[in-house]
Design a protein around this motif. Structure first.
Motif, mmCIF file in Angstrom:
data_model
loop_
_atom_site.group_PDB
_atom_site.id
_atom_site.type_symbol
_atom_site.label_atom_id
_atom_site.label_comp_id
_atom_site.label_asym_id
_atom_site.label_seq_id
_atom_site.Cartn_x
_atom_site.Cartn_y
_atom_site.Cartn_z
ATOM 1 N N SER A 1 -76.776 50.475 34.122
ATOM 2 C CA SER A 1 -76.814 51.046 32.770
ATOM 3 C C SER A 1 -76.887 52.565 32.831
ATOM 4 C CB SER A 1 -78.008 50.508 31.980
ATOM 5 O OG SER A 1 -77.865 49.138 31.730
ATOM 6 N N GLU A 2 -77.727 53.072 33.727
ATOM 7 C CA GLU A 2 -77.866 54.523 33.866
ATOM 8 C C GLU A 2 -76.564 55.156 34.356
ATOM 9 O OE1 GLU A 2 -79.196 58.265 33.458
ATOM 10 O OE2 GLU A 2 -80.000 56.430 32.570
ATOM 11 N N LEU A 3 -75.840 54.473 35.223
ATOM 12 C CA LEU A 3 -74.540 54.978 35.665
ATOM 13 C C LEU A 3 -73.606 55.158 34.465
ATOM 14 C CD1 LEU A 3 -72.511 55.687 37.947
ATOM 15 C CD2 LEU A 3 -71.916 53.254 37.977
ATOM 16 N N GLY A 4 -73.543 54.153 33.597
ATOM 17 C CA GLY A 4 -72.718 54.263 32.392
ATOM 18 C C GLY A 4 -73.178 55.396 31.496
ATOM 19 N N ASN A 5 -74.490 55.575 31.392
ATOM 20 C CA ASN A 5 -75.059 56.654 30.590
ATOM 21 C C ASN A 5 -74.691 58.023 31.166
ATOM 22 O OD1 ASN A 5 -76.689 57.326 28.325
ATOM 23 N ND2 ASN A 5 -78.373 57.825 29.715
ATOM 24 N N MET A 6 -74.777 58.169 32.479
ATOM 25 C CA MET A 6 -74.441 59.450 33.123
ATOM 26 C C MET A 6 -72.963 59.789 32.934
ATOM 27 S SD MET A 6 -76.633 58.920 36.614
ATOM 28 C CE MET A 6 -76.070 60.381 37.445
ATOM 29 N N ILE A 7 -72.092 58.802 33.125
ATOM 30 C CA ILE A 7 -70.659 59.041 32.958
ATOM 31 C C ILE A 7 -70.366 59.444 31.511
ATOM 32 C CG2 ILE A 7 -68.375 57.947 32.945
ATOM 33 C CD1 ILE A 7 -69.403 56.212 35.342
#
Length: 152
Positions: free
Chosen positions: A90-96
């Motif tokens: 989820s955090e990866l999607g948020n960072m992108i």
């Protein structure tokens, strides 16, 4: 649906993935596909508001998610889709998406993003397939991360 909507997300995903896992992803074929929730897939949905309305959906197979989170954890092997793994994806999607919104802002497009919503295929009952501009990012020895843009 305009192809340029996907470019800030593609650029951001390349930058974030290269920084996090030291792998430079290659780009697959751009196309328009139905977003369908399938078994053993994880989807990170991020809403867009402002001058662009809609959703960005990042899709990846559970095996790819495990390899990706393992790489994010410095090589520590992750073997199950637990809360830590789901949080990291989820955090990866948020960072992108956060980086992409900065790129858009610098291009004069004002947008806000919603917090990521993790959708597992078994929980997607009742989801109506939608057409999305889709491009896969291929990470060597890890797999594919599909970026799907549903922007109006």
């Amino acid at each position: 649906m305009k192809a340029e909507y996907i470019n800030p997300f593609l650029e951001s995903a390349r930058i974030v993935l290269e920084q996090l896992i030291q792998v430079r992803p290659t780009t697959g074929q751009l196309g328009i596909k139905d977003v369908k929730f399938v078994e053993k897939y994880i989807w990170i949905q991020i809403g867009m508001t402002g001058q662009m309305q809609g959703d960005i959906v990042f899709g990846l197979h559970e095996e790819v998610a495990l390899k990706l989170v393992s790489a994010m954890m410095g090589g520590y092997t992750i073997t199950e889709m637990d809360e830590l793994t789901k949080s990291a994806i989820s955090e990866l999607g948020n960072m992108i998406s956060g980086n992409a919104s900065t790129i858009l802002y610098n291009q004069g497009v004002r947008v806000d993003i919603t917090p990521p919503k993790l959708v597992e295929s078994i929980h997607a009952a009742g989801f109506t397939p939608k057409k999305a501009l889709t491009i896969p990012l291929i990470m060597e020895q890890i797999g594919e991360l599909n970026i799907q843009v549903l922007i109006t």
